[in-house]
Structure formats: C-alpha cells, structure tokens
Scaffold this motif. Structure first.
Motif, PDB file in Angstrom:
ATOM      1  N   TRP A  47      -2.328 113.317  28.390  1.00 34.98           N
ATOM      2  CA  TRP A  47      -2.764 113.159  29.775  1.00 34.98           C
ATOM      3  C   TRP A  47      -3.332 114.475  30.298  1.00 34.98           C
ATOM      4  CZ3 TRP A  47      -2.148 108.715  32.816  1.00 34.98           C
ATOM      5  CH2 TRP A  47      -1.393 107.686  32.247  1.00 34.98           C
ATOM      6  N   THR A  48      -4.417 114.398  31.077  1.00 33.01           N
ATOM      7  CA  THR A  48      -4.835 115.542  31.885  1.00 33.01           C
ATOM      8  C   THR A  48      -4.386 115.259  33.307  1.00 33.01           C
ATOM      9  OG1 THR A  48      -7.034 114.639  32.350  1.00 33.01           O
ATOM     10  CG2 THR A  48      -6.835 116.115  30.460  1.00 33.01           C
ATOM     11  N   LEU A  49      -3.845 116.279  33.949  1.00 31.34           N
ATOM     12  CA  LEU A  49      -3.350 116.171  35.325  1.00 31.34           C
ATOM     13  C   LEU A  49      -4.124 117.181  36.162  1.00 31.34           C
ATOM     14  CD1 LEU A  49      -0.851 115.991  33.148  1.00 31.34           C
ATOM     15  CD2 LEU A  49       0.453 115.703  35.215  1.00 31.34           C
ATOM     16  N   THR A  50      -4.783 116.714  37.192  1.00 37.03           N
ATOM     17  CA  THR A  50      -5.535 117.596  38.082  1.00 37.03           C
ATOM     18  C   THR A  50      -4.874 117.560  39.448  1.00 37.03           C
ATOM     19  OG1 THR A  50      -7.558 117.131  36.858  1.00 37.03           O
ATOM     20  CG2 THR A  50      -7.803 118.124  39.030  1.00 37.03           C
ATOM     21  N   MET A  51      -4.465 118.751  39.910  1.00 42.89           N
ATOM     22  CA  MET A  51      -3.734 118.881  41.174  1.00 42.89           C
ATOM     23  C   MET A  51      -4.710 119.304  42.268  1.00 42.89           C
ATOM     24  SD  MET A  51      -0.698 120.742  39.149  1.00 42.89           S
ATOM     25  CE  MET A  51      -1.873 121.121  37.858  1.00 42.89           C
ATOM     26  N   ILE A  52      -4.810 118.483  43.311  1.00 40.60           N
ATOM     27  CA  ILE A  52      -5.799 118.680  44.361  1.00 40.60           C
ATOM     28  C   ILE A  52      -5.113 118.820  45.707  1.00 40.60           C
ATOM     29  CG2 ILE A  52      -7.742 117.594  45.558  1.00 40.60           C
ATOM     30  CD1 ILE A  52      -8.204 116.176  42.755  1.00 40.60           C
ATOM     31  N   LYS A  53      -5.562 119.790  46.466  1.00 34.47           N
ATOM     32  CA  LYS A  53      -5.081 120.007  47.828  1.00 34.47           C
ATOM     33  C   LYS A  53      -6.237 119.705  48.771  1.00 34.47           C
ATOM     34  CE  LYS A  53      -3.802 123.741  50.903  1.00 34.47           C
ATOM     35  NZ  LYS A  53      -3.678 125.195  51.017  1.00 34.47           N
ATOM     36  N   THR A  54      -6.079 118.659  49.600  1.00 37.44           N
ATOM     37  CA  THR A  54      -7.122 118.356  50.568  1.00 37.44           C
ATOM     38  C   THR A  54      -6.843 119.128  51.851  1.00 37.44           C
ATOM     39  OG1 THR A  54      -5.939 116.400  51.368  1.00 37.44           O
ATOM     40  CG2 THR A  54      -7.604 116.054  49.649  1.00 37.44           C
ATOM     41  N   LYS A  55      -7.900 119.400  52.583  1.00 34.90           N
ATOM     42  CA  LYS A  55      -7.731 120.070  53.861  1.00 34.90           C
ATOM     43  C   LYS A  55      -7.042 119.109  54.826  1.00 34.90           C
ATOM     44  CE  LYS A  55     -11.396 123.327  53.135  1.00 34.90           C
ATOM     45  NZ  LYS A  55     -12.682 123.844  53.530  1.00 34.90           N
ATOM     46  N   THR A  56      -6.323 119.660  55.775  1.00 34.45           N
ATOM     47  CA  THR A  56      -5.530 118.868  56.713  1.00 34.45           C
ATOM     48  C   THR A  56      -6.363 117.756  57.346  1.00 34.45           C
ATOM     49  OG1 THR A  56      -4.184 120.806  57.193  1.00 34.45           O
ATOM     50  CG2 THR A  56      -4.064 118.991  58.765  1.00 34.45           C
ATOM     51  N   GLY A  57      -5.861 116.529  57.217  1.00 35.90           N
ATOM     52  CA  GLY A  57      -6.504 115.365  57.818  1.00 35.90           C
ATOM     53  C   GLY A  57      -7.684 114.812  57.047  1.00 35.90           C
ATOM     54  N   LEU A  58      -8.006 115.382  55.866  1.00 32.91           N
ATOM     55  CA  LEU A  58      -9.199 114.948  55.136  1.00 32.91           C
ATOM     56  C   LEU A  58      -8.895 114.245  53.809  1.00 32.91           C
ATOM     57  CD1 LEU A  58     -11.585 117.968  55.810  1.00 32.91           C
ATOM     58  CD2 LEU A  58     -11.518 115.740  56.959  1.00 32.91           C
ATOM     59  N   ALA A  59      -7.641 113.860  53.589  1.00 37.61           N
ATOM     60  CA  ALA A  59      -7.300 113.174  52.335  1.00 37.61           C
ATOM     61  C   ALA A  59      -8.072 111.866  52.199  1.00 37.61           C
ATOM     62  CB  ALA A  59      -5.800 112.919  52.256  1.00 37.61           C
ATOM     63  N   ASP A  60      -8.144 111.074  53.267  1.00 35.45           N
ATOM     64  CA  ASP A  60      -8.879 109.807  53.185  1.00 35.45           C
ATOM     65  C   ASP A  60     -10.366 110.039  52.930  1.00 35.45           C
ATOM     66  OD1 ASP A  60      -6.573 108.358  53.522  1.00 35.45           O
ATOM     67  OD2 ASP A  60      -6.995 107.760  55.592  1.00 35.45           O
ATOM     68  N   GLU A  61     -10.925 111.073  53.516  1.00 35.91           N
ATOM     69  CA  GLU A  61     -12.333 111.399  53.281  1.00 35.91           C
ATOM     70  C   GLU A  61     -12.565 111.741  51.811  1.00 35.91           C
ATOM     71  OE1 GLU A  61     -16.299 111.924  53.581  1.00 35.91           O
ATOM     72  OE2 GLU A  61     -15.002 111.027  55.094  1.00 35.91           O
ATOM     73  N   TYR A  62     -11.677 112.525  51.237  1.00 40.59           N
ATOM     74  CA  TYR A  62     -11.796 112.868  49.821  1.00 40.59           C
ATOM     75  C   TYR A  62     -11.670 111.619  48.955  1.00 40.59           C
ATOM     76  CZ  TYR A  62     -10.890 114.802  45.243  1.00 40.59           C
ATOM     77  OH  TYR A  62     -10.957 115.075  43.895  1.00 40.59           O
ATOM     78  N   ILE A  63     -10.726 110.772  49.268  1.00 40.40           N
ATOM     79  CA  ILE A  63     -10.541 109.545  48.483  1.00 40.40           C
ATOM     80  C   ILE A  63     -11.779 108.655  48.591  1.00 40.40           C
ATOM     81  CG2 ILE A  63      -9.163 107.431  48.303  1.00 40.40           C
ATOM     82  CD1 ILE A  63      -6.704 109.232  49.020  1.00 40.40           C
ATOM     83  N   LYS A  64     -12.401 108.590  49.767  1.00 39.46           N
ATOM     84  CA  LYS A  64     -13.656 107.838  49.908  1.00 39.46           C
ATOM     85  C   LYS A  64     -14.736 108.423  49.010  1.00 39.46           C
ATOM     86  CE  LYS A  64     -12.946 106.476  54.720  1.00 39.46           C
ATOM     87  NZ  LYS A  64     -13.372 106.741  56.104  1.00 39.46           N
ATOM     88  N   GLN A  65     -14.826 109.750  48.954  1.00 42.25           N
ATOM     89  CA  GLN A  65     -15.832 110.399  48.118  1.00 42.25           C
ATOM     90  C   GLN A  65     -15.642 110.074  46.642  1.00 42.25           C
ATOM     91  OE1 GLN A  65     -16.080 114.628  48.794  1.00 42.25           O
ATOM     92  NE2 GLN A  65     -16.530 114.380  50.968  1.00 42.25           N
ATOM     93  N   ILE A  66     -14.398 110.178  46.158  1.00 41.20           N
ATOM     94  CA  ILE A  66     -14.200 109.945  44.722  1.00 41.20           C
ATOM     95  C   ILE A  66     -14.244 108.459  44.369  1.00 41.20           C
ATOM     96  CG2 ILE A  66     -12.995 112.125  44.375  1.00 41.20           C
ATOM     97  CD1 ILE A  66     -10.362 110.534  44.165  1.00 41.20           C
ATOM     98  N   THR A  67     -14.058 107.596  45.362  1.00 46.19           N
ATOM     99  CA  THR A  67     -14.180 106.158  45.098  1.00 46.19           C
ATOM    100  C   THR A  67     -15.604 105.824  44.666  1.00 46.19           C
ATOM    101  OG1 THR A  67     -12.412 105.616  46.639  1.00 46.19           O
ATOM    102  CG2 THR A  67     -13.966 103.859  46.135  1.00 46.19           C
ATOM    103  N   GLY A  68     -16.573 106.530  45.208  1.00 50.46           N
ATOM    104  CA  GLY A  68     -17.965 106.268  44.859  1.00 50.46           C
ATOM    105  C   GLY A  68     -18.496 107.094  43.710  1.00 50.46           C
ATOM    106  N   THR A  69     -17.705 108.069  43.230  1.00 44.69           N
ATOM    107  CA  THR A  69     -18.216 108.951  42.172  1.00 44.69           C
ATOM    108  C   THR A  69     -17.284 108.996  40.964  1.00 44.69           C
ATOM    109  OG1 THR A  69     -17.207 110.841  43.312  1.00 44.69           O
ATOM    110  CG2 THR A  69     -19.533 110.411  43.761  1.00 44.69           C
ATOM    111  N   VAL A  70     -16.087 109.513  41.156  1.00 38.51           N
ATOM    112  CA  VAL A  70     -15.156 109.692  40.048  1.00 38.51           C
ATOM    113  C   VAL A  70     -14.661 108.353  39.510  1.00 38.51           C
ATOM    114  CG1 VAL A  70     -12.912 110.675  39.402  1.00 38.51           C
ATOM    115  CG2 VAL A  70     -14.482 111.982  40.843  1.00 38.51           C
ATOM    116  N   LYS A  71     -14.329 107.441  40.400  1.00 37.91           N
ATOM    117  CA  LYS A  71     -13.818 106.127  39.970  1.00 37.91           C
ATOM    118  C   LYS A  71     -14.806 105.403  39.050  1.00 37.91           C
ATOM    119  CE  LYS A  71     -12.070 101.682  41.733  1.00 37.91           C
ATOM    120  NZ  LYS A  71     -12.577 100.961  40.607  1.00 37.91           N
ATOM    121  N   PRO A  72     -16.103 105.314  39.407  1.00 41.63           N
ATOM    122  CA  PRO A  72     -17.029 104.637  38.489  1.00 41.63           C
ATOM    123  C   PRO A  72     -17.153 105.331  37.124  1.00 41.63           C
ATOM    124  CG  PRO A  72     -18.038 104.897  40.653  1.00 41.63           C
ATOM    125  CD  PRO A  72     -16.752 105.651  40.677  1.00 41.63           C
ATOM    126  N   VAL A  73     -17.028 106.658  37.111  1.00 39.86           N
ATOM    127  CA  VAL A  73     -17.070 107.381  35.835  1.00 39.86           C
ATOM    128  C   VAL A  73     -15.866 107.001  34.982  1.00 39.86           C
ATOM    129  CG1 VAL A  73     -16.891 109.664  34.758  1.00 39.86           C
ATOM    130  CG2 VAL A  73     -18.456 109.318  36.675  1.00 39.86           C
TER     131      VAL A  73
END
Length: 159
Positions: A47-73
């Motif tokens: 397994w590769t584990l990537t630890m990410i710290k989102t800026k305060t209040g922006l976790a949902d924004e980050y998840i929206k971003q990766i839903t359209g990019t990282v998830k399809p990959v």
C-alpha cells in the motif's frame, strides 16, 4: 517542486521504498530450517499511504477537486489492473500539524512498482489531460491542501 500531482508523488515514494527494500534484508523472506519462513506473518499486498492536510474549512473543496481528477485515474488504473484498489479516509487532525485526509492505494506486490510509470503515465494523460493542464490542477490544489508525506508499506496477516 510543489506542483506535482498526487499520483506522481505516490509513484515516486513507492519507487523509492522499492529501491530501499531491494537493499535491506528482511527476516520475512529468510527460509527457516523447516523449509519456510519463520516470520510470524504472511506477506500481502503493498500500500502507498499519502497524508494530506487541508486548509481549515477546505476539506470538501479538496475532495471535490480529486473527485474529478484523482478518482478517475485510480478507477482507470483499477480497471486496467495496475492497482488492486484505493481508499480515501477523511477525519479529524489530532493537532495543527497532522493530516486529515489519508489516500491509500493497494498494489498486488512490490513487483508492481517495476515499470509502474510506464503504465501510469498514459492513464494520467488520458484522464487528466496534457502536462500543462496537470500543472494547472496541481497549482490550484496548493491553495487548499499540503501533502505531509507518503509511505509505502506491506500488508501482513498474522499467523
């Protein structure tokens, strides 16, 4: 360079760990006198584990971003059997310097890292576009998150 995209970071760390594993002896593969391993576990996937710290209040924004990019990959890599699975965990940071999102990517074994970039690059290009488009996405992510680190580890099952 902070403009690298998540899959390339995971690949780089994974390959580094693979190189280290090649030069480090392990007791898990040392045959015991009875003809098998004396390790108290069986080796499983990597397994590769990537630890990410989102800026305060922006976790949902980050998840929206990766839903359209990282998830399809990852979905395409899973379809092509480059990876076995992936998981994204979302939670609370334990302190201001801790991660709140953990991305796990499952590979069948260490050998899966051989020629991994040859397999990943076409998928990333197909899903995320040109190198310039990928850089723009990576720069946009800098506004919402910081990658604190990546680890590559083998899953074990206790005997």
């Amino acid at each position: 360079m902070r403009t690298r995209i998540l899959p390339i970071i995971a690949l780089t760390c994974g390959l580094s760990a693979f190189c280290l594993a090649q030069s480090s002896p392990t007791t898990a593969t040392t045959p015991a006198s009875s003809g098998g391993s004396s390790a108290p576990y069986n080796e499983g996937p990597v397994w590769t584990l990537t630890m990410i710290k989102t800026k305060t209040g922006l976790a949902d924004e980050y998840i929206k971003q990766i839903t359209g990019t990282v998830k399809p990959v990852y979905d395409e890599e899973k379809k092509q059997k480059v990876i076995l699975d992936y998981k994204i965990l979302n939670g609370e940071a334990s302190n201001p310097h801790d991660f709140n999102i953990l991305i796990l990517v499952e590979y069948p074994n260490w050998a899966a890292f051989d020629t991994l970039r040859d397999k990943m690059d076409p998928v990333v290009a197909k899903v995320m576009g040109s190198e310039e488009q990928r850089k723009e996405l990576a720069v946009k992510r800098l506004d919402v998150r910081e990658i604190l680190g990546t680890k590559t580890m083998r899953e074990i099952t206790l005997k």
